[in-house]
Design an enzyme around this catalytic site. Structure first.
Site, PDB file in Angstrom:
ATOM      1  CG  ASP A  94       7.575   4.303 -11.954  1.00 41.17           C
ATOM      2  OD1 ASP A  94       8.131   3.193 -12.008  1.00 41.17           O
ATOM      3  OD2 ASP A  94       6.351   4.458 -12.132  1.00 41.17           O
ATOM      4  CB  SER A 105      -0.953  -0.039   1.195  1.00 40.15           C
ATOM      5  OG  SER A 105      -1.934   0.953   1.097  1.00 40.15           O
ATOM      6  CE  LYS A 165      -5.111  -2.112   0.850  1.00 41.56           C
ATOM      7  NZ  LYS A 165      -5.128  -0.652   0.689  1.00 41.56           N
TER       8      LYS A 165
END
Length: 393
Positions: free
Chosen positions: A305, A294, A319
Site C-alpha cells: 500500500d 497474519s 488472516k
C-alpha cells in the site's frame, strides 16, 4: 429428601455461576437474566451428569469442559481456551524458546502434519527430516486424527526426553521410524546474508514474528553492515505470523513513518499502528506465498500500500484478524479474536489474502530455496533478483 434436593440444586447453580464467570466476568448478571431459560438447561445438564452419569466427574472437569465448549461454539478456529499446559506452550512459542525437536509444520493442509521445514541444527534437522515429510504417528498416538496444535504439543517436552515419529516420505514412497531426543530450541527468526552469486544483494529471511524479531532484525542488519548492499530480498514465504508489535517493528525498516496497520475492534474503534523512523531507504523485493499469514501479511500489506517495495510470488494466506490473550486462573488463558486489521489503504484482507505485484508460481515439484547456499534459486527468487537488478542498475 426435599431439603437435600434443594441443597443439591443450589450447589449446581453455584457451579454454573462459576462456569459462566470465567468468561463473562463483567456481564454475568445481564447474561444470566437475558438467557435464563438456557441457563436452566445448563443447570439441568450438570445435575444429570452429577447424579446419573456412570463415572465420577469433578466440578473442575465440568468447568473446564463448559469453558472450552463456550469458546468452541463460536466456530472461530483462532479463538481457543487453553489449559495451563497449552498456555505455557503458547508463551514459549511467542518467546521463541521451547523444548522440542525443531519442526515447523505447514498450514496448507490442516488435516495433515506436513513438515514445512526442520529448523537448522535441531534434532529434526540432524535426523534428516525433509520438507514434505508427513508425520503419521507421534510415539503410539495416531497423528492423523488429532488437531495440529495437539500434535505439536505432543512433540514438545522437556529437553533430554525422547519421542518417536513415524513419517511417510512421498518422494521415496517409504514409511520411516525416526527416534528423536528433545532439546532446548531457541528459534532464530531472522536469517541474513549476502545472496550467493549476488554479493551486492542482501537476502533476509524472517520465519516468524516472536517478541524479539524486530531486535533480531536490527542485530542482523548491523552484523551484515546493510549499508554496503545495493538492494534487499525480504523472504516472508512460509511465515505464519506471530506478534503484532514485532510486525510493526519489522515494517518500520521497509516503509517510511506513517500507518502500518489499522486495528478495528468490535465497536468500530480504530487503533493506528505506525512505523518508527527506521526506514532503510534501499530498493527491495518481498517474496510471499500462500503460507505467508497474519503478521507477515501486515508487513506485506504495508509495503504494497505504501509503494516502497515489490511483492513477488503468489497470493498470501488471508488472516486479517487479531487475537488477544486473556490470562485466567490456575495458569489457563483465553485466546480470543478481538479485532480485525486493515492495511494502510483500509483494505480488509481476511479470507482474501494479498495479491503480489508480480505473480510467480513455483513449478510442479519445485521447492522454495529458503536461505539458499548456492545460485540454484527457485523460480520466485530468480524473478525477485531480476526485478531488483532493474531497480539498482
Amino acid at each position: 429428601m426435599q431439603e437435600r434436593n434443594w441443597k443439591d440444586f443450589f450447589k449446581q447453580v453455584g457451579l454454573i455461576v462459576g462456569i459462566v464467570s470465567i468468561v463473562f466476568t463483567v456481564t454475568v448478571a445481564g447474561f444470566v437474566v437475558a438467557n435464563l431459560q438456557d441457563m436452566g438447561r445448563l443447570v439441568r445438564v450438570v445435575q444429570l451428569v452429577k447424579s446419573d452419569y456412570l463415572e465420577k466427574s469433578s466440578g473442575n472437569q465440568l468447568i473446564e469442559g463448559a469453558t472450552r465448549g463456550i469458546v468452541d461454539s463460536l466456530g472461530d478456529p483462532y479463538s481457543v481456551y487453553m489449559d495451563a499446559e497449552e498456555n505455557a506452550q503458547l508463551m514459549e512459542q511467542i518467546e521463541g524458546k521451547f523444548g522440542g525437536v525443531g519442526i515447523i509444520i505447514s498450514l496448507k493442509d490442516p488435516d495433515k502434519l506436513v513438515v514445512l521445514r526442520p529448523i537448522k541444527n535441531t534434532p529434526a534437522a540432524k535426523a534428516g527430516l525433509e520438507p514434505g515429510d508427513v508425520i503419521t504417528k507421534i510415539d503410539d498416538q495416531d497423528a492423523t486424527t488429532i488437531p495440529q496444535d495437539k500434535a505439536v504439543a505432543l512433540m514438545r517436552g522437556d529437553p533430554g526426553t525422547k519421542v518417536n515419529l513415524t513419517i511417510y516420505r512421498d518422494s521415496t514412497k517409504q514409511t520411516l521410524s525416526v527416534p528423536l531426543t528433545r532439546e532446548a530450541i531457541a528459534v532464530p527468526t531472522v536469517d541474513g546474508e549476502a545472496l550467493p552469486g549476488n554479493s551486492d544483494i542482501a537476502y533476509i529471511d524472517i520465519s516468524q514474528f516472536s517478541t524479539n524479531t524486530a531486535n533480531e532484525l536490527a542485530s542482523v542488519l548491523k552484523t551484515m553492515d546493510i549499508s554496503k548492499y545495493k538492494g534487499i530480498v525480504l523472504d516472508l514465504r512460509y511465515n505464519h505470523g506471530g506478534e503484532l508489535d514485532a510486525a510493526v517493528g519489522v515494517a518500520s525498516r521497509f516503509v517510511q513513518s506513517g500507518p502500518v496497520v489499522y486495528i478495528v475492534d468490535n465497536e468500530g474503534r480504530t487503533l493506528t499502528k505506525s512505523a518508527e523512523d527506521n526506514f532503510l531507504g534501499k530498493p527491495f523485493v518481498v517474496l510471499v506465498n500462500e503460507e505467508s499469514a497474519s503478521a507477515s501479511e501486515i508487513v506485506a500489506g504495508a509495503i504494497k500500500d505504501r509503494g516502497t517495495g515489490t511483492l513477488v510470488g503468489v497470493k498470501t494466506f488471508g488472516k486479517g484478524i487479531v487475537q488477544t490473550i486473556f490470562p485466567l486462573d490456575t495458569g489457563t488463558s483465553l485466546k480470543l479474536t478481538t479485532a480485525k486489521y486493515l492495511t494502510p489503504n483500509k483494505i480488509d484482507i481476511h479470507k482474501k489474502g494479498i495479491e503480489p505485484d508480480v505473480k510467480v508460481e513455483l513449478k510442479k515439484g519445485e521447492e522454495a530455496t529458503i536461505a539458499p547456499t548456492d545460485r540454484k534459486y527457485d523460480s520466485q527468487l530468480t524473478q525477485a533478483v531480476q526485478i531488483l537488478r532493474e531497480k539498482i542498475k
